[in-house]
Design an enzyme around this catalytic site. Structure first.
Site, PDB file in Angstrom:
ATOM      1  N   HIS A 108       0.834  -1.390  -0.223  1.00  0.00           N
ATOM      2  CA  HIS A 108      -0.052  -0.261  -0.399  1.00  0.00           C
ATOM      3  C   HIS A 108       0.874   1.053  -0.048  1.00  0.00           C
ATOM      4  CE1 HIS A 108      -3.692  -2.644   2.216  1.00  0.00           C
ATOM      5  NE2 HIS A 108      -3.947  -2.711   0.701  1.00  0.00           N
ATOM      6  N   SER A 119      -3.499  -8.076   2.546  1.00  0.00           N
ATOM      7  CA  SER A 119      -3.697  -7.640   3.865  1.00  0.00           C
ATOM      8  C   SER A 119      -3.604  -9.218   4.788  1.00  0.00           C
ATOM      9  CB  SER A 119      -4.446  -6.885   4.100  1.00  0.00           C
ATOM     10  OG  SER A 119      -4.263  -5.437   3.468  1.00  0.00           O
ATOM     11  N   ARG A 149      -1.944  -6.090  -8.489  1.00  0.00           N
ATOM     12  CA  ARG A 149      -0.701  -7.017  -8.342  1.00  0.00           C
ATOM     13  C   ARG A 149      -0.295  -7.837  -8.734  1.00  0.00           C
ATOM     14  NH1 ARG A 149      -2.736  -8.205  -2.381  1.00  0.00           N
ATOM     15  NH2 ARG A 149      -4.233  -8.083  -4.110  1.00  0.00           N
ATOM     16  N   LYS A 182     -17.211  -7.228   8.571  1.00  0.00           N
ATOM     17  CA  LYS A 182     -15.859  -8.416   7.728  1.00  0.00           C
ATOM     18  C   LYS A 182     -15.057  -8.565   9.141  1.00  0.00           C
ATOM     19  CE  LYS A 182     -14.902  -7.630   3.201  1.00  0.00           C
ATOM     20  NZ  LYS A 182     -13.554  -7.376   2.172  1.00  0.00           N
TER      21      LYS A 182
HETATM   22  O1  PNS Z   1      -7.890  -2.770  -0.851  1.00  0.00           O
HETATM   23  P1  PNS Z   1      -9.292  -3.663  -0.695  1.00  0.00           P
HETATM   24  O2  PNS Z   1      -9.114  -3.592   0.601  1.00  0.00           O
HETATM   25  O3  PNS Z   1      -9.706  -5.018  -1.407  1.00  0.00           O
HETATM   26  O4  PNS Z   1     -10.656  -2.220  -1.275  1.00  0.00           O
HETATM   27  C1  PNS Z   1     -11.631  -2.447  -1.480  1.00  0.00           C
HETATM   28  C2  PNS Z   1     -12.245  -1.317  -1.293  1.00  0.00           C
HETATM   29  C3  PNS Z   1     -12.445  -0.534  -0.517  1.00  0.00           C
HETATM   30  C4  PNS Z   1     -11.965  -0.697  -2.507  1.00  0.00           C
HETATM   31  C5  PNS Z   1     -13.937  -1.979  -1.709  1.00  0.00           C
HETATM   32  O5  PNS Z   1     -14.624  -2.857  -0.913  1.00  0.00           O
HETATM   33  C6  PNS Z   1     -14.988  -0.671  -1.944  1.00  0.00           C
HETATM   34  O6  PNS Z   1     -15.313   0.563  -2.613  1.00  0.00           O
HETATM   35  N1  PNS Z   1     -15.816  -1.041  -0.947  1.00  0.00           N
HETATM   36  C7  PNS Z   1     -16.960   0.212  -0.729  1.00  0.00           C
HETATM   37  C8  PNS Z   1     -18.660  -0.420  -1.254  1.00  0.00           C
HETATM   38  C9  PNS Z   1     -18.102  -0.255  -2.359  1.00  0.00           C
HETATM   39  O7  PNS Z   1     -17.856   1.416  -3.328  1.00  0.00           O
HETATM   40  N2  PNS Z   1     -18.721  -1.374  -3.276  1.00  0.00           N
HETATM   41  C10 PNS Z   1     -18.985  -1.063  -3.946  1.00  0.00           C
HETATM   42  C11 PNS Z   1     -17.534  -1.008  -5.267  1.00  0.00           C
HETATM   43  S1  PNS Z   1     -17.809  -0.469  -7.033  1.00  0.00           S
END
Ligand code: PNS
Length: 163
Positions: free
Chosen positions: A17, A132, A94, A41
């Protein structure tokens, strides 16, 4: 004023990150690290703990004149970005396996907020396998993860485990 958000769960923050964030700083005037509040979660760290740790770690980050801050959010990422007048969402990729998920999110976010672009940066190759969830798994099973997460994050994980 080019303002972006760098959203994620950050449970916990990894050096992958940080690599993406540091390489994004020359591209934007301001970046808000947006920490998703996702209690369902069952995260290892509360959203407050994650924000506090990231703020501490960011003190040592090369900012290149970019304003960095950390905020938590609930609900839609696109909606949060719009609410703070950000024009971009930064995401790291990645490996090919990330691509499909990221593509779906980028397209959905664009549908929700057409004025906000998702900007992808390729992860540094040394972090291309770092996530993570893998860091938590290896740590909880007693494996070594130094160099893959910030020292402060490792300390916080040890404290958590000791409790
Ligand atoms: O890096 P991560 O932890 O996989 O992040 C995922 C994240 C937080 C970017 C994604 O789950 C997200 O945007 N969640 C918020 C809810 C949302 O907007 N959902 C629709 C995504 S198109």
């Amino acid at each position: 004023m080019r303002k972006a958000i760098f959203p994620g769960s950050f449970d916990p923050l990894t050096n992958g990150h940080l690599d993406i964030l540091e390489r994004s700083t020359p591209l934007f005037d301001e970046i808000v690290v947006a920490v998703l509040n996702n209690p369902e979660k069952k995260p290892m760290f509360s959203v407050e703990e994650r924000c506090e740790t990231i703020r501490e770690v960011l003190k040592d980050v090369d900012r290149d004149g970019c304003l960095l801050s950390v905020e938590s959010f609930s609900g839609l990422t696109a909606e949060f970005a719009r609410s703070i007048n950000a024009s971009a969402i930064i995401r790291g990729i990645r490996a090919v396996s990330d691509y499909e998920y990221e593509l779906r999110m980028a397209l959905m976010n664009r549908r929700l907020e057409p004025s906000i672009e998702t900007v992808f940066l390729m992860a540094g190759e040394e972090y291309s396998y770092v996530s993570s969830s893998l860091m938590k798994e290896v740590f909880l099973l007693g494996g070594r993860i130094e160099g893959l997460i910030p020292d402060l994050v490792e300390t916080k994980m040890r404290e958590k485990l000791a409790r």
